[in-house]
Enzyme design. Structure first.
Site, PDB file in Angstrom:
ATOM      1  CG  ASN A  77      48.505  46.410  49.651  1.00 26.71           C
ATOM      2  OD1 ASN A  77      49.180  46.334  48.638  1.00 26.71           O
ATOM      3  ND2 ASN A  77      48.047  47.548  50.114  1.00 26.71           N
ATOM      4  NE  ARG A  78      49.603  45.303  43.337  1.00 31.74           N
ATOM      5  CZ  ARG A  78      48.698  46.282  43.403  1.00 31.74           C
ATOM      6  NH1 ARG A  78      48.681  47.121  44.417  1.00 31.74           N
ATOM      7  NH2 ARG A  78      47.793  46.412  42.454  1.00 31.74           N
ATOM      8  CG  HIS A 103      43.267  42.951  47.511  1.00 31.79           C
ATOM      9  ND1 HIS A 103      43.964  43.614  48.479  1.00 31.79           N
ATOM     10  CD2 HIS A 103      42.832  43.915  46.637  1.00 31.79           C
ATOM     11  CE1 HIS A 103      43.960  44.924  48.230  1.00 31.79           C
ATOM     12  NE2 HIS A 103      43.288  45.130  47.120  1.00 31.79           N
ATOM     13  CG  HIS A 172      39.006  47.011  48.309  1.00 28.66           C
ATOM     14  ND1 HIS A 172      38.693  47.974  47.377  1.00 28.66           N
ATOM     15  CD2 HIS A 172      40.294  46.683  48.079  1.00 28.66           C
ATOM     16  CE1 HIS A 172      39.747  48.188  46.608  1.00 28.66           C
ATOM     17  NE2 HIS A 172      40.740  47.418  47.015  1.00 28.66           N
ATOM     18  CB  SER A 173      33.936  50.688  51.286  1.00 30.99           C
ATOM     19  OG  SER A 173      33.051  49.700  51.760  1.00 30.99           O
ATOM     20  CE1 TYR A 174      36.753  49.450  44.891  1.00 31.57           C
ATOM     21  CE2 TYR A 174      37.989  51.330  44.055  1.00 31.57           C
ATOM     22  CZ  TYR A 174      37.819  49.966  44.178  1.00 31.57           C
ATOM     23  OH  TYR A 174      38.700  49.104  43.577  1.00 31.57           O
ATOM     24  CG  ASP A 243      47.138  51.762  44.477  1.00 34.43           C
ATOM     25  OD1 ASP A 243      46.819  51.384  45.618  1.00 34.43           O
ATOM     26  OD2 ASP A 243      46.978  51.073  43.458  1.00 34.43           O
ATOM     27  CD  GLN A 279      47.598  50.643  49.287  1.00 33.00           C
ATOM     28  OE1 GLN A 279      48.359  50.320  50.211  1.00 33.00           O
ATOM     29  NE2 GLN A 279      48.015  50.754  48.052  1.00 33.00           N
ATOM     30  CD  GLU A 304      42.319  49.294  49.784  1.00 31.40           C
ATOM     31  OE1 GLU A 304      42.907  48.202  49.718  1.00 31.40           O
ATOM     32  OE2 GLU A 304      42.378  50.136  48.881  1.00 31.40           O
TER      33      GLU A 304
HETATM   34  C1  BGC Z   1      45.061  48.309  45.396  1.00 27.18           C
HETATM   35  C2  BGC Z   1      45.012  48.692  43.954  1.00 27.18           C
HETATM   36  C3  BGC Z   1      44.125  47.727  43.229  1.00 27.18           C
HETATM   37  C4  BGC Z   1      42.761  47.772  43.876  1.00 27.18           C
HETATM   38  C5  BGC Z   1      41.722  46.891  43.263  1.00 27.18           C
HETATM   39  C6  BGC Z   1      43.676  48.345  45.932  1.00 27.18           C
HETATM   40  O1  BGC Z   1      43.675  47.965  47.262  1.00 27.18           O
HETATM   41  O2  BGC Z   1      45.887  49.152  46.145  1.00 27.18           O
HETATM   42  O3  BGC Z   1      46.297  48.713  43.394  1.00 27.18           O
HETATM   43  O4  BGC Z   1      44.016  48.030  41.879  1.00 27.18           O
HETATM   44  O5  BGC Z   1      42.891  47.438  45.221  1.00 27.18           O
HETATM   45  O6  BGC Z   1      42.208  45.726  42.833  1.00 27.18           O
END
Ligand code: BGC
Length: 352
Positions: A77-78, A103, A172-174, A243, A279, A304
């Site tokens: 995360n940020r 990340h 970070h699986s979608y 998000d 997340q 996440e």
């Molecule tokens: C973040 C998003 C980001 C994505 C892919 C996620 O974990 O919350 O804001 O765009 O990751 O980069």
């Protein structure tokens, strides 16, 4: 059972392997590049479905930046302005998301080759992150263990450094429970067992904890992901959809925090963790070609599990800092079944 095959060679000439963990219920493909979960096959009403987004080639993993299926580290995360202070010393971390660190920085754990070991039916990936990599202090050893338990994928992480440093690993699986490449996830039902979330500012950084009650963020009873996603609600505008970090009450026990159900395939995902946050990202920025087709906006969702975003700068949040020699440990479990809706008994806490 674990099968091993060659997957590809990186631009720098390193060989990458693909490990398939398989039992009578599910099969999962994992790369030792970024610890990526490349595919996850589970039965649906009409047969087997691959329910995670991914790519066919290593070159696509190297070129794209959606973090598809990867382990995120050293800090998920940020981080505001890429800055943090550890014991009075300020660090300027690598900034890769305008002024922020996202990340892990410019080349996070998702872009690294991990060493591997097989122990019975468990795949163990290890990555050594040297002192000042992306400007994080401390030599750090991270380990990710992947195993199957009946119809569940169990992810266990440990990490330890030789100096005080933040550690916040996630996967970070979608997911798309209709099958990857089948369209958006807006019709999936999500139940998220959380009363509060971290509201964000225009930089997508947390500013306050807010109750979900009475807002589009309330998924406690379960509703379609798409139900309120376009509501005229400031937090949804700031996130371009969902998000946001939801606060969890797991208190260090591996507990159910979310269930997601796809009515078309009948696939139900129950997700468990011992971490304090997750997340929920509704894939708002997705726009790339994937395995089966193009992955457009909202064609996958992420859960996440993590420490809260920017928690290095928020002493009031659960702390992501670990002292010299202190061991970070976390477990996240994704369990799959075919169902006609949310299973009430899935609420109970599980330990593997
Ligand atoms: C973040 C998003 C980001 C994505 C892919 C996620 O974990 O919350 O804001 O765009 O990751 O980069």
């Amino acid at each position: 059972m674990i099968e091993t095959r060659k997957f590809g060679v990186t631009k720098n000439g390193a060989e990458v392997l693909c490990f398939t963990l398989k039992n009578e219920k599910i099969a999962v493909e994992i790369l030792n590049y970024g610890g990526v979960i490349r595919a996850l096959y589970t039965p649906g009403k009409q047969g087997l479905c691959d329910v995670v987004l991914g790519y066919d080639t290593l070159a696509e993993y190297e070129e794209n930046d959606g973090y598809l299926g990867a382990v995120i580290g050293r800090v998920a995360n940020r981080i505001r302005d890429g800055k943090m202070t550890v014991d009075g010393k300020e660090y300027q971390l690598a900034q890769n998301d305008r002024t922020r660190t996202l990340h892990g920085g410019k080349e996070g754990f998702d872009r690294k080759i991990w060493s591997y070991a097989l122990e019975d039916d468990t795949l163990i990936l290890r990555y050594f992150s040297p002192h000042m990599e992306e400007n994080f202090p401390g030599n750090l050893m991270a380990e990710a263990r992947y195993s199957l338990n009946d119809n569940a994928l169990v992810l266990e992480y440990t990490a330890c450094a030789d100096a005080k440093t933040p550690i916040n690993l996630t996967n970070h699986s979608y997911f798309n429970l209709g099958g990857e490449g089948s369209g958006t996830v807006l019709n999936h039902r999500l139940r998220l067992l959380s009363d509060r979330y971290t509201a964000i500012d225009g930089d997508m950084l947390p500013v306050s904890l807010e109750p979900v009650e009475g807002t589009p963020f309330d998924f406690r009873q379960g509703k379609r992901i798409g139900e309120d996603i376009d509501a005229d609600f400031p937090q949804l505008r700031l996130g371009h959809g969902y998000d946001h970090n939801y606060c969890l009450d797991s208190q260090d026990k591996v507990s159910l925090f979310a269930s997601v159900y796809c009515p078309e395939t009948g696939i139900l995902l129950d997700a468990y963790t011992d971490l304090p946050g997750v997340q929920f990202y509704s894939g708002n920025f997705l726009d790339q070609n994937g395995k089966r087709s193009h992955y457009g906006k909202r064609s996958g969702f992420c859960l996440e599990t993590q420490f809260y975003p920017d928690s290095v700068n928020h002493p009031e949040f659960p702390s992501p800092f670990f002292n010299d020699g202190e061991v970070y440990e976390s477990t996240t479990i994704y369990r799959f079944s075919v169902s006609s809706g949310f299973a009430e008994d899935s609420r109970k806490e599980i330990k593997d």
